[in-house]
Scaffold this active site. Structure first.
Site, PDB file in Angstrom:
ATOM      1  N   CYS A   6      20.779  37.087 -20.802  1.00 26.09           N
ATOM      2  CA  CYS A   6      21.957  37.824 -20.410  1.00 26.09           C
ATOM      3  C   CYS A   6      21.526  38.899 -19.417  1.00 26.09           C
ATOM      4  CB  CYS A   6      22.679  38.506 -21.561  1.00 26.09           C
ATOM      5  SG  CYS A   6      23.309  37.362 -22.777  1.00 26.09           S
ATOM      6  N   ARG A  20      18.818  35.091 -15.693  1.00 20.57           N
ATOM      7  CA  ARG A  20      18.730  35.536 -17.082  1.00 20.57           C
ATOM      8  C   ARG A  20      19.739  34.837 -17.992  1.00 20.57           C
ATOM      9  NH1 ARG A  20      15.949  40.290 -17.615  1.00 20.57           N
ATOM     10  NH2 ARG A  20      16.941  40.637 -19.621  1.00 20.57           N
ATOM     11  N   TRP A  53      24.007  34.264 -21.614  1.00 21.98           N
ATOM     12  CA  TRP A  53      23.300  33.140 -22.244  1.00 21.98           C
ATOM     13  C   TRP A  53      23.711  33.226 -23.707  1.00 21.98           C
ATOM     14  CZ3 TRP A  53      19.869  32.350 -26.248  1.00 21.98           C
ATOM     15  CH2 TRP A  53      19.220  31.109 -26.265  1.00 21.98           C
ATOM     16  N   ASN A 101      23.502  42.904 -23.995  1.00 25.92           N
ATOM     17  CA  ASN A 101      22.437  41.903 -23.940  1.00 25.92           C
ATOM     18  C   ASN A 101      21.604  42.077 -25.192  1.00 25.92           C
ATOM     19  OD1 ASN A 101      20.184  40.308 -23.326  1.00 25.92           O
ATOM     20  ND2 ASN A 101      19.228  41.937 -22.142  1.00 25.92           N
ATOM     21  N   GLY A 102      21.491  41.025 -25.994  1.00 18.87           N
ATOM     22  CA  GLY A 102      20.689  41.123 -27.210  1.00 18.87           C
ATOM     23  C   GLY A 102      21.463  40.595 -28.392  1.00 18.87           C
ATOM     24  N   GLU A 134       2.060  21.132 -21.004  1.00 20.48           N
ATOM     25  CA  GLU A 134       2.818  21.805 -19.942  1.00 20.48           C
ATOM     26  C   GLU A 134       3.577  20.788 -19.084  1.00 20.48           C
ATOM     27  OE1 GLU A 134       3.789  24.631 -19.451  1.00 20.48           O
ATOM     28  OE2 GLU A 134       4.251  24.823 -17.341  1.00 20.48           O
ATOM     29  N   LYS A 168       7.612  20.870 -18.674  1.00 18.00           N
ATOM     30  CA  LYS A 168       8.282  20.955 -17.364  1.00 18.00           C
ATOM     31  C   LYS A 168       9.301  19.827 -17.221  1.00 18.00           C
ATOM     32  CE  LYS A 168       7.614  24.174 -16.343  1.00 18.00           C
ATOM     33  NZ  LYS A 168       6.747  25.199 -16.827  1.00 18.00           N
ATOM     34  N   GLU A 227      12.358  20.397 -19.523  1.00 23.12           N
ATOM     35  CA  GLU A 227      13.186  21.542 -19.115  1.00 23.12           C
ATOM     36  C   GLU A 227      14.134  21.233 -17.969  1.00 23.12           C
ATOM     37  OE1 GLU A 227      11.469  25.866 -19.396  1.00 23.12           O
ATOM     38  OE2 GLU A 227      10.136  24.609 -18.219  1.00 23.12           O
ATOM     39  N   HIS A 253      -2.829   7.297 -33.495  1.00 25.18           N
ATOM     40  CA  HIS A 253      -2.470   7.742 -34.846  1.00 25.18           C
ATOM     41  C   HIS A 253      -0.961   7.858 -35.028  1.00 25.18           C
ATOM     42  CE1 HIS A 253      -6.641   8.354 -35.821  1.00 25.18           C
ATOM     43  NE2 HIS A 253      -6.785   9.066 -34.723  1.00 25.18           N
ATOM     44  N   LYS A 271      15.590  32.570 -17.893  1.00 22.97           N
ATOM     45  CA  LYS A 271      14.241  32.931 -17.453  1.00 22.97           C
ATOM     46  C   LYS A 271      13.568  33.890 -18.424  1.00 22.97           C
ATOM     47  CE  LYS A 271      10.970  32.889 -14.361  1.00 22.97           C
ATOM     48  NZ  LYS A 271      10.175  31.649 -14.354  1.00 22.97           N
TER      49      LYS A 271
END
Ligand code: M6R
Length: 634
Positions: A2, A27, A80, A106-107, A509, A513, A516, A532, A629
């Protein structure tokens, strides 16, 4: 997550609010809104106007274009969602029942359920599913009481009411509040969520992050926890939670020229991938100049006396930062001989290991604001401080791209990776900067503990100095190759990434990527684990990306790749070119480098591969769905 932006001054603010949100959109971007006070008769009775919209900021900005909103003071929010679906009703700003108070937050307000019960008793009906809506109602009640007690409807009354409400809120949050009866006042406050004040000429700002201030002012002051500020067109008054006036000198924004300009790139992510050679070169120039002696190979601002005491290291981070930490953990143990454990910050907080003596705790976060990582670091500090035993002291270090963040303020030792601002939600160049910082620490520990000979230290340093040029060649080569290959994977549903040793974190990673930004399910595995279980997934529809780098586990990875190929999987290699690489259906070649530095290179084709698949699918690469982000909620 946010973004909050707020302005007070003497000019119309609605377009400033939209511009500010645009710079904070990374954000959160599932809905957005603004509230302004139209001071119709230039008296103390303005009218609160609110416009909100679901989806990207563009929706809100076209509404405002069609129907401009007047006012010299305003608050704005890009969301968000945490509580309640991302729709127009739940978008901020939220109002009280009288429509006089508007709040953005925000929070998370943790005790909002309990507080909403109190409001219900007073006959107040909440109209949204958010945890924020209680705040304007609570402020409204406080003001009602103050006015009944004879206070005037002025900015001090508003400030007092917000102070009283903050005292009953629990959680981590930042807020901005306006009241239609005080068109010359804006009140903002912070409790563990980022908020900075900006000082312009005859106008003042407040934002979740400094990029929103670019182009408006260079002078800023981060709010501290429990602080509240009253902004008017004449200036800013800052108070602590006991109501004591605070005086601190503001700072000047640096590196603004690096701010959000896509140049000729289609997406920020691609631009940021292309910036990696520069990131590496800047890092090397700053921390690894050739003139440093082998007994002190890195110019890090960390006192040797702290490092000398360290017997083990624990690394706390989330997402991509944790993958950088894993590369670091491998280097610190295998090259420098320091026992190192890497934790998910979100798990560490609730299941920490027993306290170990003489331990260095390293927090890694590009944003420096990740709530899970900050909470884990705070918890670790608290439990170590409470032992009062010097062996268990809280030795700590932060690795971040934002020294002006909570990391920078709360940690005594911080390595600034200096990658320049990263706008794409998928971290790329900051991952490189984080890994490089772990190479620096590794060199430092290896030389301090005399774990490696001066020649070995020099060899690794020199290998690192070659990385910028190698990166630049790789990017050029693999950008076009991955673009050409992208169409082959548009219908793909699952991809397996295999790596071993120091390249296992790169497999993780690569998978992160791809997930996402392209929404393709992907898993990273240590290559030896394939047989396995995951091998059961393989057929011609499940491609396997294999990181096969000459070194300790080269032959092993090649055999594991053969096992995948035998199950008809399309095999994509990230490897050197040679007879062995003929087994790969597609090959991203990398130069023959020491295995130690290979992760700095092997990650690049994986970034480009993900990027081009997502771009080919026409997806929003820089702002993928459901992500933000900066993750400032736990
Ligand atoms: O700001 P941080 O580095 O602490 O963020 C941690 C994760 O949220 C972040 O790495 C996330 O996984 C990224 N979107 C990765 O691309």
């Amino acid at each position: 997550m946010c973004g909050i932006f707020a302005v007070i001054g003497s000019r119309e603010v609605s377009s400033l609010l939209i511009d500010g949100l645009r710079k904070l959109e990374y954000r959160g971007y599932d809905s957005a809104g603004i509230a302004t006070i139209d001071n119709l008769n230039n008296d103390q009775n303005g009218q609160l106007n609110v416009t909100k919209s679901k989806g990207k900021l563009i929706n809100l900005s076209s509404l405002i274009k069609k129907k401009p909103q007047k006012g010299h003071v305003g608050i704005a929010h890009t969301r968000w969602a945490t509580h309640g679906k991302p729709n127009e009703r739940n978008a901020h700003p939220h109002l009280d029942s009288s429509g006089q108070f508007a709040v953005v937050q925000n929070g998370i307000i943790e005790n909002y359920r309990e507080l909403s019960k109190r409001l219900k008793v007073k006959g107040i009906k909440l109209t949204t599913e958010t945890d924020t809506e209680i705040i304007p109602h609570l402020i409204g009640l406080e003001i009602e009481e103050s006015l009944a007690n004879g206070l005037s409807p002025n900015e001090q009354t508003l400030l007092l009411a917000v102070q009283k409400v903050l005292a009953v809120l629990e959680g981590t949050y930042a807020i901005a509040v306006i009241w239609s009866r005080t068109p010359n006042a804006l009140v903002v406050a912070r409790e563990q969520a980022p908020l900075v004040l900006g000082f312009g000429e005859g106008e003042f700002f407040c934002a979740s992050d400094t990029p929103a201030l670019v182009g408006l002012t260079r002078t800023f002051l981060p709010l501290r926890d429990h602080e509240i500020a009253l902004l008017t067109p004449l200036g800013i008054e800052l108070y602590d939670d006991d109501g004591n006036r605070q005086h601190r000198a503001p700072s000047l924004l640096k590196g603004m020229e690096l701010f959000a300009d896509k140049r000729n790139f289609r997406h920020f992510m691609l631009k940021e991938i292309y910036e990696q050679p520069e990131t590496a070169q800047l890092w090397i120039d700053r921390f690894l100049p050739v003139e440093l002696p082998s007994h002190n190979p890195v110019a890090f601002p960390i006192s040797k006396s702290i490092l000398e005491q360290i017997e083990q290291i624990q690394i706390l981070a989330c997402g991509t930062s944790r993958h950088a930490g894993m590369v670091g953990g491998h280097l610190l143990e295998q090259f420098a001989g320091v026992p190192t454990k890497v934790y998910f910050a979100s798990e560490f907080r609730y299941a920490p290991p027993p306290l170990s003596p003489n331990t260095l705790t390293i927090g890694v976060s590009q944003s420096g604001e990740t709530a899970d990582t900050l909470a884990a670091l705070r918890m670790e500090k608290e439990r170590r401080d409470s032992t009062k035993d010097a062996n268990f002291s809280f030795h700590h270090l932060g690795i971040t791209n934002r020294v002006d963040s909570s990391f920078g303020r709360e940690l005594d030792n911080v390595i600034d990776i200096g990658s320049g601002i990263e706008i794409g939600v998928a971290a790329t160049k900051t991952f490189l900067g984080q890994m490089l910082s772990f190479y620096g620490l590794t060199l430092q520990f290896a030389s301090l503990r005399q774990k490696r000979s001066p020649q070995e230290i020099l060899d690794l340093s020199n290998d690192l100095r070659l990385i910028p040029k190698q990166l630049s060649d790789l990017i050029k080569k693999h950008d076009s190759l991955s673009k050409d290959l992208a169409h082959l994977f548009v219908e793909t549903k699952d991809v397996i990434f295999l790596g071993r040793g120091i390249n296992y974190p790169i497999a993780l990673e690569g998978a992160l990527k791809l997930k996402e930004i392209s929404y393709i399910h992907a898993q990273g595995y240590p290559a030896g684990e394939l047989k396995h279980g995951p091998i059961a997934l393989l057929d011609q529809h499940v491609p396997v990306v294999s990181l096969a780098v000459p070194g300790v586990v080269y032959e092993k990875v090649l055999s594991n790749s053969q096992e995948a190929k035998a199950r008809d999987a399309r095999l994509i290699g990230v490897s050197i070119s040679g007879p062995e690489s003929e087994m790969f259906d597609e090959l991203f070649t990398i130069p023959k480098v020491s295995e130690w530095v290979s992760p700095l290179l092997t990650v690049v084709p994986l970034q480009l591969f993900s990027y081009h698949i997502a771009a080919h699918k026409g997806l929003d690469v820089d702002q993928p769905r459901n992500l933000a982000k900066c993750v400032t909620v736990e």
